[in-house]
Design a protein around this motif. Structure first.
Motif, PDB file in Angstrom:
ATOM      1  N   ARG A   6      25.519  23.692  70.303  1.00  0.00           N
ATOM      2  CA  ARG A   6      25.997  23.987  71.555  1.00  0.00           C
ATOM      3  C   ARG A   6      26.545  22.780  72.244  1.00  0.00           C
ATOM      4  NH1 ARG A   6      22.994  26.948  76.474  1.00  0.00           N
ATOM      5  NH2 ARG A   6      24.134  26.345  78.148  1.00  0.00           N
ATOM      6  N   GLU A   7      25.800  21.927  72.253  1.00  0.00           N
ATOM      7  CA  GLU A   7      26.345  20.551  73.308  1.00  0.00           C
ATOM      8  C   GLU A   7      27.418  19.990  72.526  1.00  0.00           C
ATOM      9  OE1 GLU A   7      22.021  19.512  75.488  1.00  0.00           O
ATOM     10  OE2 GLU A   7      22.712  18.771  73.439  1.00  0.00           O
ATOM     11  N   ARG A   8      27.235  19.869  71.112  1.00  0.00           N
ATOM     12  CA  ARG A   8      28.102  19.041  70.280  1.00  0.00           C
ATOM     13  C   ARG A   8      29.699  19.836  70.311  1.00  0.00           C
ATOM     14  NH1 ARG A   8      27.943  18.082  63.922  1.00  0.00           N
ATOM     15  NH2 ARG A   8      30.122  17.199  63.489  1.00  0.00           N
ATOM     16  N   ALA A   9      29.466  21.100  70.284  1.00  0.00           N
ATOM     17  CA  ALA A   9      30.796  22.085  70.221  1.00  0.00           C
ATOM     18  C   ALA A   9      31.596  21.812  71.749  1.00  0.00           C
ATOM     19  CB  ALA A   9      30.144  23.591  69.882  1.00  0.00           C
ATOM     20  N   LEU A  10      30.656  22.045  72.703  1.00  0.00           N
ATOM     21  CA  LEU A  10      31.374  21.984  74.079  1.00  0.00           C
ATOM     22  C   LEU A  10      32.155  20.601  74.158  1.00  0.00           C
ATOM     23  CD1 LEU A  10      28.615  23.753  76.122  1.00  0.00           C
ATOM     24  CD2 LEU A  10      30.865  24.556  76.091  1.00  0.00           C
ATOM     25  N   ARG A  11      31.236  19.360  73.912  1.00  0.00           N
ATOM     26  CA  ARG A  11      31.811  18.016  74.006  1.00  0.00           C
ATOM     27  C   ARG A  11      33.031  17.892  73.020  1.00  0.00           C
ATOM     28  NH1 ARG A  11      31.248  14.120  70.724  1.00  0.00           N
ATOM     29  NH2 ARG A  11      29.580  14.988  69.537  1.00  0.00           N
ATOM     30  N   HIS A  12      33.037  18.423  71.867  1.00  0.00           N
ATOM     31  CA  HIS A  12      34.174  18.189  71.109  1.00  0.00           C
ATOM     32  C   HIS A  12      35.480  18.906  71.636  1.00  0.00           C
ATOM     33  CE1 HIS A  12      36.614  17.836  67.616  1.00  0.00           C
ATOM     34  NE2 HIS A  12      36.764  19.095  67.458  1.00  0.00           N
ATOM     35  N   VAL A  13      35.440  20.246  72.135  1.00  0.00           N
ATOM     36  CA  VAL A  13      36.450  21.157  72.479  1.00  0.00           C
ATOM     37  C   VAL A  13      36.907  20.378  74.199  1.00  0.00           C
ATOM     38  CG1 VAL A  13      37.122  23.336  73.401  1.00  0.00           C
ATOM     39  CG2 VAL A  13      35.749  23.272  71.540  1.00  0.00           C
ATOM     40  N   ALA A  14      35.984  20.067  74.711  1.00  0.00           N
ATOM     41  CA  ALA A  14      36.391  19.170  76.080  1.00  0.00           C
ATOM     42  C   ALA A  14      37.341  18.118  75.784  1.00  0.00           C
ATOM     43  CB  ALA A  14      35.113  18.771  76.841  1.00  0.00           C
ATOM     44  N   GLY A  15      36.866  17.298  74.726  1.00  0.00           N
ATOM     45  CA  GLY A  15      37.777  16.179  74.374  1.00  0.00           C
ATOM     46  C   GLY A  15      39.145  16.633  73.885  1.00  0.00           C
ATOM     47  N   LEU A  16      39.386  17.717  73.287  1.00  0.00           N
ATOM     48  CA  LEU A  16      40.898  18.269  73.034  1.00  0.00           C
ATOM     49  C   LEU A  16      41.431  18.947  73.912  1.00  0.00           C
ATOM     50  CD1 LEU A  16      39.671  20.171  69.662  1.00  0.00           C
ATOM     51  CD2 LEU A  16      40.717  17.820  69.924  1.00  0.00           C
ATOM     52  N   SER A  17      40.925  19.098  75.373  1.00  0.00           N
ATOM     53  CA  SER A  17      41.612  20.039  76.321  1.00  0.00           C
ATOM     54  C   SER A  17      42.140  19.101  77.581  1.00  0.00           C
ATOM     55  CB  SER A  17      40.403  20.838  77.043  1.00  0.00           C
ATOM     56  OG  SER A  17      39.652  21.688  75.990  1.00  0.00           O
ATOM     57  N   SER A  18      42.868  19.696  78.307  1.00  0.00           N
ATOM     58  CA  SER A  18      43.599  19.042  79.296  1.00  0.00           C
ATOM     59  C   SER A  18      44.235  19.906  80.347  1.00  0.00           C
ATOM     60  CB  SER A  18      44.694  18.314  78.803  1.00  0.00           C
ATOM     61  OG  SER A  18      45.605  19.226  78.423  1.00  0.00           O
ATOM     62  N   GLY A  19      44.595  19.496  81.519  1.00  0.00           N
ATOM     63  CA  GLY A  19      44.809  20.515  82.832  1.00  0.00           C
ATOM     64  C   GLY A  19      43.891  20.521  83.931  1.00  0.00           C
ATOM     65  N   PRO A  20      44.339  21.371  84.802  1.00  0.00           N
ATOM     66  CA  PRO A  20      43.322  21.252  85.917  1.00  0.00           C
ATOM     67  C   PRO A  20      42.070  22.417  85.940  1.00  0.00           C
ATOM     68  CG  PRO A  20      45.290  22.852  85.990  1.00  0.00           C
ATOM     69  CD  PRO A  20      45.443  22.022  84.658  1.00  0.00           C
ATOM     70  N   ALA A  21      41.192  22.247  86.503  1.00  0.00           N
ATOM     71  CA  ALA A  21      40.042  23.233  86.478  1.00  0.00           C
ATOM     72  C   ALA A  21      40.473  24.617  86.969  1.00  0.00           C
ATOM     73  CB  ALA A  21      38.973  22.665  87.372  1.00  0.00           C
ATOM     74  N   VAL A  22      39.849  25.401  85.883  1.00  0.00           N
ATOM     75  CA  VAL A  22      40.105  26.915  86.080  1.00  0.00           C
ATOM     76  C   VAL A  22      39.693  27.504  87.400  1.00  0.00           C
ATOM     77  CG1 VAL A  22      37.862  27.864  85.266  1.00  0.00           C
ATOM     78  CG2 VAL A  22      39.984  29.159  84.849  1.00  0.00           C
TER      79      VAL A  22
ATOM     80  N   ALA B 238      46.549  25.010  68.211  1.00  0.00           N
ATOM     81  CA  ALA B 238      46.101  23.377  68.551  1.00  0.00           C
ATOM     82  C   ALA B 238      45.916  23.162  70.144  1.00  0.00           C
ATOM     83  CB  ALA B 238      47.584  22.519  68.200  1.00  0.00           C
ATOM     84  N   ASN B 239      45.740  24.239  70.878  1.00  0.00           N
ATOM     85  CA  ASN B 239      45.575  23.992  72.396  1.00  0.00           C
ATOM     86  C   ASN B 239      44.406  24.753  72.923  1.00  0.00           C
ATOM     87  OD1 ASN B 239      48.561  23.164  73.120  1.00  0.00           O
ATOM     88  ND2 ASN B 239      48.710  24.998  72.019  1.00  0.00           N
ATOM     89  N   PHE B 240      43.332  23.945  73.394  1.00  0.00           N
ATOM     90  CA  PHE B 240      42.069  24.322  73.880  1.00  0.00           C
ATOM     91  C   PHE B 240      41.757  24.034  75.353  1.00  0.00           C
ATOM     92  CE2 PHE B 240      42.296  23.000  69.453  1.00  0.00           C
ATOM     93  CZ  PHE B 240      41.806  24.210  68.704  1.00  0.00           C
ATOM     94  N   GLY B 241      40.721  24.632  75.827  1.00  0.00           N
ATOM     95  CA  GLY B 241      40.385  24.524  77.241  1.00  0.00           C
ATOM     96  C   GLY B 241      38.962  24.874  77.514  1.00  0.00           C
ATOM     97  N   THR B 242      38.546  24.086  78.667  1.00  0.00           N
ATOM     98  CA  THR B 242      37.243  24.324  79.171  1.00  0.00           C
ATOM     99  C   THR B 242      37.429  24.778  80.631  1.00  0.00           C
ATOM    100  OG1 THR B 242      37.004  21.986  79.803  1.00  0.00           O
ATOM    101  CG2 THR B 242      36.248  22.696  77.367  1.00  0.00           C
ATOM    102  N   ALA B 243      36.255  25.025  81.324  1.00  0.00           N
ATOM    103  CA  ALA B 243      36.241  25.435  82.737  1.00  0.00           C
ATOM    104  C   ALA B 243      36.933  24.187  83.566  1.00  0.00           C
ATOM    105  CB  ALA B 243      35.189  25.747  83.269  1.00  0.00           C
TER     106      ALA B 243
END
Length: 284
Positions: A10-26, A144-149
């Protein structure tokens, strides 16, 4: 032991997607919703009863069922898409550790963020945003577009896009367990289930139960859209209809009775979800 090897999947997945994401907080007022059909069976047990017994909402890798494609097995399409998105974090993980799928309800739809996948939805508590990843469009399209909170540029992309209503969602992956009694703000049901065994089972989950405006489709309206999923599904919908109408309960009864193959009824559901109208405004 290195930090990399001590990380959980879980931690690895969250870290990886965060590295692919950009933009303001949700916007913290937005919610992730998990759409599903509440009257389907899971290993011969009603879906909500199975959830109440387990205390969990499980992924397709555990249940073997889905309101989308059925490819959640080692080497299958769903396994391959997750391997790509999460940098192989879950490749060797047990099925119960994999994320569950939903949508960010950025349009505030009363029927949930992705009604394509079911008439009911769990609306998750705000705290689950911190352990959720997102992609746009659907993961089956290898986005190719990803996001996190904390990094959410996907809403702008989705708002600028012009997709069919059933494809208009930002896919969400909730990492870690989803427990109805503590991770869910409400289970939101179609009013066709009032006073039924579905409502009784919902009240045993330990979360509030709410009702959305509902889906109802007349055969007359169904006939107007043969090109949407195909004439064969219009004809199937006409056979399934009761007194000239379709609603989620009627479709669920048809599936459980075994009269029609569930993946074919799914296409009729698409008609109902796309063209159905709240019960109170349907005139027959």
């Amino acid at each position: 032991m290195s930090a990399a090897t001590s990380e959980t999947a879980r931690e690895r997945a969250l870290r990886h997607v965060a590295g692919l994401s950009s933009g303001p907080a949700v916007d913290p007022s937005l919610r992730v919703t998990l759409n599903f059909h509440p009257d389907r069976l899971l290993r011969d047990l009603p879906m909500l009863d199975a959830m109440a017994e387990a205390g969990l909402y499980h992924s397709q890798f555990v249940t073997g069922t889905s309101n989308g494609g059925l490819t959640a097995y080692h080497g299958g399409d769903r396994w391959r898409w997750e391997s790509r998105i999460f940098d192989r974090a879950y490749d060797e993980a047990p099925a119960h550790e994999r994320p569950v799928y939903g949508a960010l309800n950025f349009r505030g739809k009363p029927v949930g963020g992705a009604p394509r996948f079911g008439s009911a939805h769990f609306r998750l508590v705000a705290e689950t945003l911190a352990r959720t990843t997102f992609c746009y469009p659907d993961s089956c399209l290898e986005p190719a577009n990803f996001g996190t909170a904390d990094r959410m540029a996907l809403i702008e992309l989705a708002l600028a896009d012009r997709k069919d209503d059933l494809d208009d969602y930002i896919e969400a992956h909730v990492h870690g367990p989803v427990r109805p009694h503590c991770d869910v703000e409400a289970l939101v049901l179609d009013p066709c289930y009032r006073g039924t065994a579905v409502e009784d089972a919902a009240l045993r989950l330990g979360c509030p139960v709410e009702w959305h405006p509902g889906f109802l489709l007349t055969v007359e309206e169904l006939r107007r859209h043969p090109g949407y999923r195909g004439q064969e599904y219009v004809d199937l919908g006409k056979r399934i209809a009761v007194d000239g109408v379709l609603d989620p309960r009627i479709l669920g009864d048809a599936v459980r009775a075994g009269r029609y193959e569930s993946q074919r009824v799914k296409k009729v559901w698409h008609y109902l979800a796309r063209f159905g109208t709240p019960r109170e405004v349907v005139h027959r």
